[in-house]
Design a protein around this motif. Structure first.
Motif, short mmCIF file in Angstrom:
data_model
loop_
_atom_site.label_atom_id
_atom_site.label_comp_id
_atom_site.label_asym_id
_atom_site.label_seq_id
_atom_site.Cartn_x
_atom_site.Cartn_y
_atom_site.Cartn_z
N THR A 129 -1.23 -51.97 113.70
CA THR A 129 -1.47 -53.02 112.72
C THR A 129 -1.64 -52.39 111.34
OG1 THR A 129 -2.50 -54.43 114.39
CG2 THR A 129 -3.03 -54.92 112.09
N GLY A 130 -0.94 -52.94 110.36
CA GLY A 130 -0.96 -52.40 109.01
C GLY A 130 0.19 -51.44 108.73
N SER A 131 0.92 -51.03 109.77
CA SER A 131 2.05 -50.10 109.61
C SER A 131 3.40 -50.80 109.72
CB SER A 131 1.96 -48.99 110.66
OG SER A 131 0.80 -48.23 110.49
N ARG B 164 11.02 -58.47 115.80
CA ARG B 164 9.57 -58.36 115.63
C ARG B 164 8.94 -59.43 116.49
NH1 ARG B 164 6.18 -58.25 109.97
NH2 ARG B 164 4.12 -58.26 110.93
N GLY B 165 7.99 -59.02 117.30
CA GLY B 165 7.37 -59.94 118.23
C GLY B 165 5.92 -60.24 117.90
N PRO B 166 5.16 -60.62 118.91
CA PRO B 166 3.76 -60.99 118.70
C PRO B 166 2.90 -59.78 118.36
CG PRO B 166 4.28 -60.96 121.04
CD PRO B 166 5.57 -60.74 120.29
N TRP B 167 1.76 -60.05 117.77
CA TRP B 167 0.86 -58.97 117.43
C TRP B 167 -0.56 -59.29 117.91
CZ3 TRP B 167 3.50 -62.02 114.09
CH2 TRP B 167 2.78 -62.92 113.34
N HIS C 128 -1.89 -53.90 117.44
CA HIS C 128 -0.49 -53.52 117.22
C HIS C 128 0.41 -54.75 117.12
CE1 HIS C 128 -0.22 -54.13 121.60
NE2 HIS C 128 1.06 -54.33 121.38
N THR C 129 1.61 -54.51 116.55
CA THR C 129 2.67 -55.51 116.52
C THR C 129 3.78 -55.00 117.42
OG1 THR C 129 2.13 -56.13 114.24
CG2 THR C 129 4.33 -56.72 115.04
N GLU D 158 1.93 -39.91 109.11
CA GLU D 158 1.04 -40.38 110.17
C GLU D 158 1.86 -41.20 111.16
OE1 GLU D 158 -2.58 -43.55 110.43
OE2 GLU D 158 -2.55 -42.19 108.71
N SER D 159 1.50 -41.14 112.43
CA SER D 159 2.21 -41.91 113.43
C SER D 159 2.06 -43.41 113.18
CB SER D 159 1.69 -41.59 114.84
OG SER D 159 2.34 -42.41 115.78
N LEU D 160 3.15 -44.13 113.30
CA LEU D 160 3.14 -45.58 113.13
C LEU D 160 2.92 -46.29 114.46
CD1 LEU D 160 6.30 -45.86 110.84
CD2 LEU D 160 3.91 -45.74 110.12
#
Length: 97
Positions: free
Chosen positions: A12-14, A41-44, A48-49, A85-87
């Motif tokens: 979330t946020g990435s 793009r699916g649900p979050w 995470h999304t 940074e890892s997404l």
């Protein structure tokens, strides 16, 4: 038809950074016969999304030789993530249909 799908849990946020990486990366899948590429793009949930990238092929027999091609190897090389940074939460999960 055969669908090769990778599911990503993007932190979330990435989401914007992830979408930028996918929109600007070099993709070689368009050079492969009978292959179409899509990103959804699916649900979050709260942490995470869910994203799904998938390619569609005429059939599984068309997909399998493609996985051994130079285009496939290059398309799946590490994406350029300038944030450092890892997404993701974990590794992508492959599913074939």
């Amino acid at each position: 038809m055969f669908i090769a799908m990778n599911r990503f849990q993007v932190k979330t946020g990435s989401e914007k950074a992830f979408e930028t990486v996918w929109a600007t990366r070099e993709s070689y899948l368009g050079n492969m016969a009978d292959c179409r590429f899509h990103l959804l793009r699916g649900p979050w949930p709260t942490i995470h999304t869910l994203y799904s990238s998938h390619t569609t092929w005429v059939d599984k027999a068309a997909f399998e030789p493609g996985t051994r091609s130079e285009e496939f190897r290059r398309a799946h090389a590490r994406a350029d993530n300038k944030t450092g940074e890892s997404l993701y939460l974990g590794h992508p999960k492959f599913e074939g249909f």
